[in-house]
Design a protein around this motif. Structure first.
Motif, PDB file in Angstrom:
ATOM      1  N   SER A   9      -0.541   2.781  68.011  1.00 30.44           N
ATOM      2  CA  SER A   9      -0.961   4.165  67.828  1.00 30.44           C
ATOM      3  C   SER A   9      -0.724   4.585  66.384  1.00 30.44           C
ATOM      4  O   SER A   9      -0.005   3.910  65.642  1.00 30.44           O
ATOM      5  CB  SER A   9      -0.200   5.095  68.771  1.00 30.44           C
ATOM      6  OG  SER A   9       1.164   5.156  68.425  1.00 30.44           O
ATOM      7  N   ASP A  40     -10.981  14.697  73.191  1.00 29.71           N
ATOM      8  CA  ASP A  40      -9.716  14.008  72.899  1.00 29.71           C
ATOM      9  C   ASP A  40      -9.544  12.767  73.763  1.00 29.71           C
ATOM     10  O   ASP A  40      -8.535  12.583  74.401  1.00 29.71           O
ATOM     11  CB  ASP A  40      -8.536  14.959  73.065  1.00 29.71           C
ATOM     12  CG  ASP A  40      -8.462  15.558  74.454  1.00 29.71           C
ATOM     13  OD1 ASP A  40      -9.362  15.303  75.278  1.00 29.71           O
ATOM     14  OD2 ASP A  40      -7.501  16.279  74.722  1.00 29.71           O
ATOM     15  N   ARG A  42      -9.404   9.524  72.686  1.00 28.11           N
ATOM     16  CA  ARG A  42      -8.471   8.548  72.112  1.00 28.11           C
ATOM     17  C   ARG A  42      -7.546   9.149  71.076  1.00 28.11           C
ATOM     18  O   ARG A  42      -6.727   8.430  70.505  1.00 28.11           O
ATOM     19  CB  ARG A  42      -9.257   7.391  71.501  1.00 28.11           C
ATOM     20  CG  ARG A  42      -9.992   6.600  72.549  1.00 28.11           C
ATOM     21  CD  ARG A  42     -10.763   5.410  72.035  1.00 28.11           C
ATOM     22  NE  ARG A  42     -10.768   5.172  70.618  1.00 28.11           N
ATOM     23  CZ  ARG A  42     -11.828   4.760  69.933  1.00 28.11           C
ATOM     24  NH1 ARG A  42     -12.967   4.577  70.530  1.00 28.11           N
ATOM     25  NH2 ARG A  42     -11.738   4.527  68.640  1.00 28.11           N
ATOM     26  N   SER A  43      -7.689  10.448  70.819  1.00 27.41           N
ATOM     27  CA  SER A  43      -6.798  11.091  69.857  1.00 27.41           C
ATOM     28  C   SER A  43      -6.659  12.567  70.188  1.00 27.41           C
ATOM     29  O   SER A  43      -7.484  13.134  70.887  1.00 27.41           O
ATOM     30  CB  SER A  43      -7.334  10.932  68.429  1.00 27.41           C
ATOM     31  OG  SER A  43      -8.524  11.660  68.268  1.00 27.41           O
ATOM     32  N   ILE A  58      -1.835  14.765  64.067  1.00 31.76           N
ATOM     33  CA  ILE A  58      -2.797  13.881  64.718  1.00 31.76           C
ATOM     34  C   ILE A  58      -2.041  12.759  65.403  1.00 31.76           C
ATOM     35  O   ILE A  58      -1.142  12.154  64.828  1.00 31.76           O
ATOM     36  CB  ILE A  58      -3.798  13.293  63.701  1.00 31.76           C
ATOM     37  CG1 ILE A  58      -4.572  14.419  63.000  1.00 31.76           C
ATOM     38  CG2 ILE A  58      -4.753  12.309  64.387  1.00 31.76           C
ATOM     39  CD1 ILE A  58      -5.454  13.948  61.876  1.00 31.76           C
ATOM     40  N   ALA A  60      -3.242   9.406  67.470  1.00 31.39           N
ATOM     41  CA  ALA A  60      -4.413   8.615  67.844  1.00 31.39           C
ATOM     42  C   ALA A  60      -4.006   7.271  68.432  1.00 31.39           C
ATOM     43  O   ALA A  60      -2.964   6.719  68.071  1.00 31.39           O
ATOM     44  CB  ALA A  60      -5.301   8.390  66.628  1.00 31.39           C
ATOM     45  N   GLU A  61      -4.841   6.760  69.315  1.00 29.89           N
ATOM     46  CA  GLU A  61      -4.578   5.468  69.952  1.00 29.89           C
ATOM     47  C   GLU A  61      -4.836   4.298  69.016  1.00 29.89           C
ATOM     48  O   GLU A  61      -4.267   3.230  69.190  1.00 29.89           O
ATOM     49  CB  GLU A  61      -5.447   5.305  71.205  1.00 29.89           C
ATOM     50  CG  GLU A  61      -5.034   6.189  72.348  1.00 29.89           C
ATOM     51  CD  GLU A  61      -5.882   5.951  73.585  1.00 29.89           C
ATOM     52  OE1 GLU A  61      -6.661   4.963  73.614  1.00 29.89           O
ATOM     53  OE2 GLU A  61      -5.768   6.751  74.519  1.00 29.89           O
ATOM     54  N   SER A  65     -10.047   5.952  65.753  1.00 32.08           N
ATOM     55  CA  SER A  65     -10.007   7.326  66.243  1.00 32.08           C
ATOM     56  C   SER A  65      -9.177   8.212  65.311  1.00 32.08           C
ATOM     57  O   SER A  65      -9.471   9.395  65.136  1.00 32.08           O
ATOM     58  CB  SER A  65      -9.493   7.399  67.675  1.00 32.08           C
ATOM     59  OG  SER A  65      -8.216   6.832  67.787  1.00 32.08           O
ATOM     60  N   PHE A  66      -8.162   7.644  64.663  1.00 33.63           N
ATOM     61  CA  PHE A  66      -7.387   8.394  63.682  1.00 33.63           C
ATOM     62  C   PHE A  66      -8.270   8.800  62.505  1.00 33.63           C
ATOM     63  O   PHE A  66      -8.291   9.954  62.087  1.00 33.63           O
ATOM     64  CB  PHE A  66      -6.197   7.568  63.185  1.00 33.63           C
ATOM     65  CG  PHE A  66      -5.428   8.237  62.078  1.00 33.63           C
ATOM     66  CD1 PHE A  66      -4.567   9.298  62.352  1.00 33.63           C
ATOM     67  CD2 PHE A  66      -5.572   7.813  60.775  1.00 33.63           C
ATOM     68  CE1 PHE A  66      -3.865   9.924  61.330  1.00 33.63           C
ATOM     69  CE2 PHE A  66      -4.868   8.431  59.750  1.00 33.63           C
ATOM     70  CZ  PHE A  66      -4.014   9.490  60.031  1.00 33.63           C
ATOM     71  N   SER A  69     -10.622  11.554  63.437  1.00 28.26           N
ATOM     72  CA  SER A  69      -9.932  12.840  63.525  1.00 28.26           C
ATOM     73  C   SER A  69      -9.685  13.434  62.142  1.00 28.26           C
ATOM     74  O   SER A  69      -9.898  14.626  61.916  1.00 28.26           O
ATOM     75  CB  SER A  69      -8.599  12.685  64.264  1.00 28.26           C
ATOM     76  OG  SER A  69      -8.819  12.328  65.606  1.00 28.26           O
TER      77      SER A  69
END
Length: 89
Positions: A9, A40, A42-43, A58, A60-61, A65-66, A69
């Protein structure tokens, strides 16, 4: 997504500082709905207003996805600043 990625993550706090608390409040009010209604899967993003700063958290997985975002947050803030600048001309 890569199945054998060691990354479990990604968590980050981003502080965006404005000229004054009034400008920060205007931008915060302009974008808070985007943060509350963003998908939302994955994040997740959390927005906080503190004096002349907007704080974005934030979680995120994965890195993809990070990045999405972060890009969304920057896009919303930048657009709000541009509109605010047009109104104040």
């Amino acid at each position: 997504m890569i199945d054998d990625s060691p990354l479990e993550s990604v968590k980050s706090q981003i502080d965006v500082e404005f000229e004054n608390s009034n400008q920060a409040k205007i931008i915060y009010d302009s974008i808070i709905l985007e943060f509350k209604t963003a998908p939302d899967y994955r994040s997740s993003m959390d927005l906080t207003l503190e004096d002349n700063k907007i704080i974005i958290n934030i979680d995120a997985e994965d890195s993809t996805s990070f990045r999405a975002s972060v890009n969304s947050a920057i896009k919303w803030i930048n657009l709000s600043l541009q509109i605010n600048n047009l109104i104040n001309i």
